[in-house]
Design a protein around this motif. Structure first.
Motif, PDB file in Angstrom:
ATOM      1  N   MET A   1       0.849  -1.187   0.000  1.00 41.08           N
ATOM      2  CA  MET A   1       0.000   0.000   0.000  1.00 41.08           C
ATOM      3  C   MET A   1       0.889   1.243   0.000  1.00 41.08           C
ATOM      4  SD  MET A   1      -2.790   1.346   2.742  1.00 41.08           S
ATOM      5  CE  MET A   1      -3.888   0.003   2.425  1.00 41.08           C
ATOM      6  N   SER A   2       0.461   2.272  -0.682  1.00 39.85           N
ATOM      7  CA  SER A   2       1.235   3.514  -0.754  1.00 39.85           C
ATOM      8  C   SER A   2       0.454   4.649  -0.099  1.00 39.85           C
ATOM      9  CB  SER A   2       1.506   3.853  -2.224  1.00 39.85           C
ATOM     10  OG  SER A   2       0.278   4.086  -2.879  1.00 39.85           O
ATOM     11  N   TRP A   3       1.058   5.838  -0.093  1.00 38.59           N
ATOM     12  CA  TRP A   3       0.431   7.002   0.549  1.00 38.59           C
ATOM     13  C   TRP A   3      -0.889   7.351  -0.128  1.00 38.59           C
ATOM     14  CZ3 TRP A   3      -0.596  11.209  -2.396  1.00 38.59           C
ATOM     15  CH2 TRP A   3       0.108  11.335  -3.589  1.00 38.59           C
ATOM     16  N   TRP A   4      -0.950   7.249  -1.467  1.00 38.85           N
ATOM     17  CA  TRP A   4      -2.190   7.613  -2.157  1.00 38.85           C
ATOM     18  C   TRP A   4      -3.282   6.573  -1.909  1.00 38.85           C
ATOM     19  CZ3 TRP A   4      -3.657   4.003  -5.698  1.00 38.85           C
ATOM     20  CH2 TRP A   4      -2.654   3.195  -6.235  1.00 38.85           C
ATOM     21  N   GLY A   5      -2.874   5.307  -1.677  1.00 38.51           N
ATOM     22  CA  GLY A   5      -3.857   4.276  -1.336  1.00 38.51           C
ATOM     23  C   GLY A   5      -4.527   4.573  -0.002  1.00 38.51           C
ATOM     24  N   LEU A   6      -3.742   5.073   0.951  1.00 34.53           N
ATOM     25  CA  LEU A   6      -4.297   5.460   2.247  1.00 34.53           C
ATOM     26  C   LEU A   6      -5.291   6.598   2.081  1.00 34.53           C
ATOM     27  CD1 LEU A   6      -4.393   5.568   5.355  1.00 34.53           C
ATOM     28  CD2 LEU A   6      -2.344   6.995   5.278  1.00 34.53           C
ATOM     29  N   TRP A   7      -4.936   7.586   1.265  1.00 31.19           N
ATOM     30  CA  TRP A   7      -5.829   8.726   1.041  1.00 31.19           C
ATOM     31  C   TRP A   7      -7.157   8.265   0.428  1.00 31.19           C
ATOM     32  CZ3 TRP A   7      -8.409  11.147  -2.874  1.00 31.19           C
ATOM     33  CH2 TRP A   7      -8.879  12.428  -2.602  1.00 31.19           C
ATOM     34  N   ILE A   8      -7.073   7.376  -0.557  1.00 32.93           N
ATOM     35  CA  ILE A   8      -8.282   6.879  -1.224  1.00 32.93           C
ATOM     36  C   ILE A   8      -9.155   6.082  -0.251  1.00 32.93           C
ATOM     37  CG2 ILE A   8      -9.120   5.242  -2.984  1.00 32.93           C
ATOM     38  CD1 ILE A   8      -6.753   6.198  -4.738  1.00 32.93           C
ATOM     39  N   ILE A   9      -8.532   5.200   0.538  1.00 30.00           N
ATOM     40  CA  ILE A   9      -9.299   4.412   1.512  1.00 30.00           C
ATOM     41  C   ILE A   9      -9.995   5.326   2.503  1.00 30.00           C
ATOM     42  CG2 ILE A   9      -9.052   2.840   3.492  1.00 30.00           C
ATOM     43  CD1 ILE A   9      -6.914   1.370   1.864  1.00 30.00           C
ATOM     44  N   ALA A  10      -9.280   6.358   2.975  1.00 29.29           N
ATOM     45  CA  ALA A  10      -9.868   7.292   3.946  1.00 29.29           C
ATOM     46  C   ALA A  10     -11.038   8.057   3.340  1.00 29.29           C
ATOM     47  CB  ALA A  10      -8.803   8.259   4.456  1.00 29.29           C
ATOM     48  N   ALA A  11     -10.893   8.474   2.077  1.00 26.73           N
ATOM     49  CA  ALA A  11     -11.982   9.207   1.419  1.00 26.73           C
ATOM     50  C   ALA A  11     -13.195   8.305   1.205  1.00 26.73           C
ATOM     51  CB  ALA A  11     -11.497   9.781   0.088  1.00 26.73           C
ATOM     52  N   LEU A  12     -12.970   7.086   0.757  1.00 20.72           N
ATOM     53  CA  LEU A  12     -14.075   6.155   0.522  1.00 20.72           C
ATOM     54  C   LEU A  12     -14.765   5.776   1.827  1.00 20.72           C
ATOM     55  CD1 LEU A  12     -12.534   3.756  -2.169  1.00 20.72           C
ATOM     56  CD2 LEU A  12     -14.185   5.596  -2.522  1.00 20.72           C
ATOM     57  N   ASP A  13     -13.979   5.609   2.881  1.00 21.17           N
ATOM     58  CA  ASP A  13     -14.529   5.233   4.183  1.00 21.17           C
ATOM     59  C   ASP A  13     -15.488   6.302   4.725  1.00 21.17           C
ATOM     60  OD1 ASP A  13     -14.717   3.642   6.604  1.00 21.17           O
ATOM     61  OD2 ASP A  13     -13.436   5.145   7.547  1.00 21.17           O
ATOM     62  N   LEU A  31       1.413   1.215   7.528  1.00 20.69           N
ATOM     63  CA  LEU A  31       2.355   2.107   6.844  1.00 20.69           C
ATOM     64  C   LEU A  31       3.369   2.719   7.814  1.00 20.69           C
ATOM     65  CD1 LEU A  31      -0.114   3.816   4.359  1.00 20.69           C
ATOM     66  CD2 LEU A  31       1.785   2.297   3.761  1.00 20.69           C
ATOM     67  N   ALA A  32       2.913   3.138   8.989  1.00 17.21           N
ATOM     68  CA  ALA A  32       3.826   3.723   9.968  1.00 17.21           C
ATOM     69  C   ALA A  32       4.792   2.682  10.528  1.00 17.21           C
ATOM     70  CB  ALA A  32       3.041   4.379  11.103  1.00 17.21           C
ATOM     71  N   SER A  33       4.364   1.422  10.606  1.00 21.54           N
ATOM     72  CA  SER A  33       5.243   0.346  11.082  1.00 21.54           C
ATOM     73  C   SER A  33       6.336   0.047  10.080  1.00 21.54           C
ATOM     74  CB  SER A  33       4.438  -0.939  11.326  1.00 21.54           C
ATOM     75  OG  SER A  33       3.503  -0.759  12.330  1.00 21.54           O
ATOM     76  N   ARG A  34       5.993   0.133   8.819  1.00 23.74           N
ATOM     77  CA  ARG A  34       6.954  -0.204   7.763  1.00 23.74           C
ATOM     78  C   ARG A  34       7.893   0.943   7.410  1.00 23.74           C
ATOM     79  NH1 ARG A  34       3.049  -3.471   3.575  1.00 23.74           N
ATOM     80  NH2 ARG A  34       2.901  -5.370   4.817  1.00 23.74           N
ATOM     81  N   SER A  35       7.445   2.165   7.575  1.00 26.24           N
ATOM     82  CA  SER A  35       8.246   3.323   7.153  1.00 26.24           C
ATOM     83  C   SER A  35       8.350   4.333   8.295  1.00 26.24           C
ATOM     84  CB  SER A  35       7.586   3.966   5.929  1.00 26.24           C
ATOM     85  OG  SER A  35       8.295   5.116   5.553  1.00 26.24           O
ATOM     86  N   HIS A  36       9.367   4.162   9.127  1.00 20.04           N
ATOM     87  CA  HIS A  36       9.546   5.055  10.278  1.00 20.04           C
ATOM     88  C   HIS A  36       9.837   6.497   9.867  1.00 20.04           C
ATOM     89  CE1 HIS A  36      10.459   1.670  13.335  1.00 20.04           C
ATOM     90  NE2 HIS A  36       9.174   1.933  13.239  1.00 20.04           N
ATOM     91  N   GLN A  37      10.482   6.696   8.730  1.00 14.61           N
ATOM     92  CA  GLN A  37      10.823   8.058   8.303  1.00 14.61           C
ATOM     93  C   GLN A  37       9.586   8.887   8.003  1.00 14.61           C
ATOM     94  OE1 GLN A  37      11.774   5.310   6.662  1.00 14.61           O
ATOM     95  NE2 GLN A  37      13.987   5.088   6.982  1.00 14.61           N
ATOM     96  N   LEU A  38       8.532   8.234   7.530  1.00 13.48           N
ATOM     97  CA  LEU A  38       7.328   8.956   7.118  1.00 13.48           C
ATOM     98  C   LEU A  38       6.134   8.712   8.040  1.00 13.48           C
ATOM     99  CD1 LEU A  38       7.512   8.334   3.260  1.00 13.48           C
ATOM    100  CD2 LEU A  38       8.125  10.413   4.499  1.00 13.48           C
ATOM    101  N   PHE A  39       6.392   8.207   9.250  1.00 13.09           N
ATOM    102  CA  PHE A  39       5.270   7.873  10.130  1.00 13.09           C
ATOM    103  C   PHE A  39       4.389   9.085  10.412  1.00 13.09           C
ATOM    104  CE2 PHE A  39       7.708   9.838  13.420  1.00 13.09           C
ATOM    105  CZ  PHE A  39       6.801  10.164  14.417  1.00 13.09           C
TER     106      PHE A  39
END
Length: 196
Positions: A1-13, A31-39
């Motif tokens: 999953m990428s950052w834009w996938g999160l945005w889409i899921i949040a909008a649809l939800d 996403l935050a577990s996998r990428s500490h730099q961008l949490f």
């Protein structure tokens, strides 16, 4: 999953057509577990996506007006949400958006629009409370990420994920059918009212 996938899921939800219980929360944690730099970025994206989906629902509610709500929200949910919102206003609704499912978030957005609550306060409070909720989850994922990743790879979690996905697909299909039927019924009644 990428950052834009999160945005889409949040909008649809946050929209009227999709039923995705806890999907945004789970996506933020993964996403935050996998990428500490961008949490820190994932809560912002989740809150922004929720805001976009809720805005569409809010403006649909505003267009429907209070009289049109009964076609889209059950009488029980409508009465409960109206009581909560009417006396307290837009800021109170935002605080309610902190609550996880089964809280009727979409119904609240629809009612807030129909009652014409102050849009600026409504959207600001919604964004900030969602940011707090997703931010808390991201911070926990930052510190406990390795344990979360191990737990997520377990077969039990895979079964739970499949069950949640099936529930989301079935729930979204049911919700979409109900919205389409209610919209048609609302249009028919509007036409009959004009003719009479």
């Amino acid at each position: 999953m990428s950052w834009w996938g999160l945005w889409i899921i949040a909008a649809l939800d946050s929209s009227m057509l999709f039923f995705l219980p806890m999907a945004v929360d789970i996506a933020v944690v993964i996403l935050a577990s996998r990428s500490h730099q961008l949490f820190w970025l994932y809560p912002i994206l989740g809150a922004a996506g929720s805001l976009c989906g809720a805005a569409i629902t809010y403006y649909i509610g505003r267009r429907l007006g209070e009289a049109g709500l009964e076609h889209f929200v059950s009488a029980k949910s409508l009465g409960r949400v109206q009581r909560r919102i009417k006396g307290r206003g837009a800021a109170a609704f935002g605080v309610l958006s902190l609550l996880p499912p089964p809280f009727p978030f979409t119904a609240c957005s629809l009612v807030a629009g129909a009652l014409e609550l102050n849009a600026a306060i409504f959207f600001t409070t919604l964004f900030l409370t969602r940011l707090m909720r997703f931010g808390g989850e991201a911070v926990l994922a930052y510190f406990y990420g390795p344990q979360i990743i191990v737990w997520l790879k377990s077969s039990t979690v895979e079964y739970i994920g499949v069950a949640l996905f099936a529930a989301a697909v079935i729930g979204s299909a049911i919700t979409s059918i109900q919205v389409v039927r209610r919209a048609r019924s609302h249009r028919r009644r509007s036409r009959l009212g004009r003719v009479a």
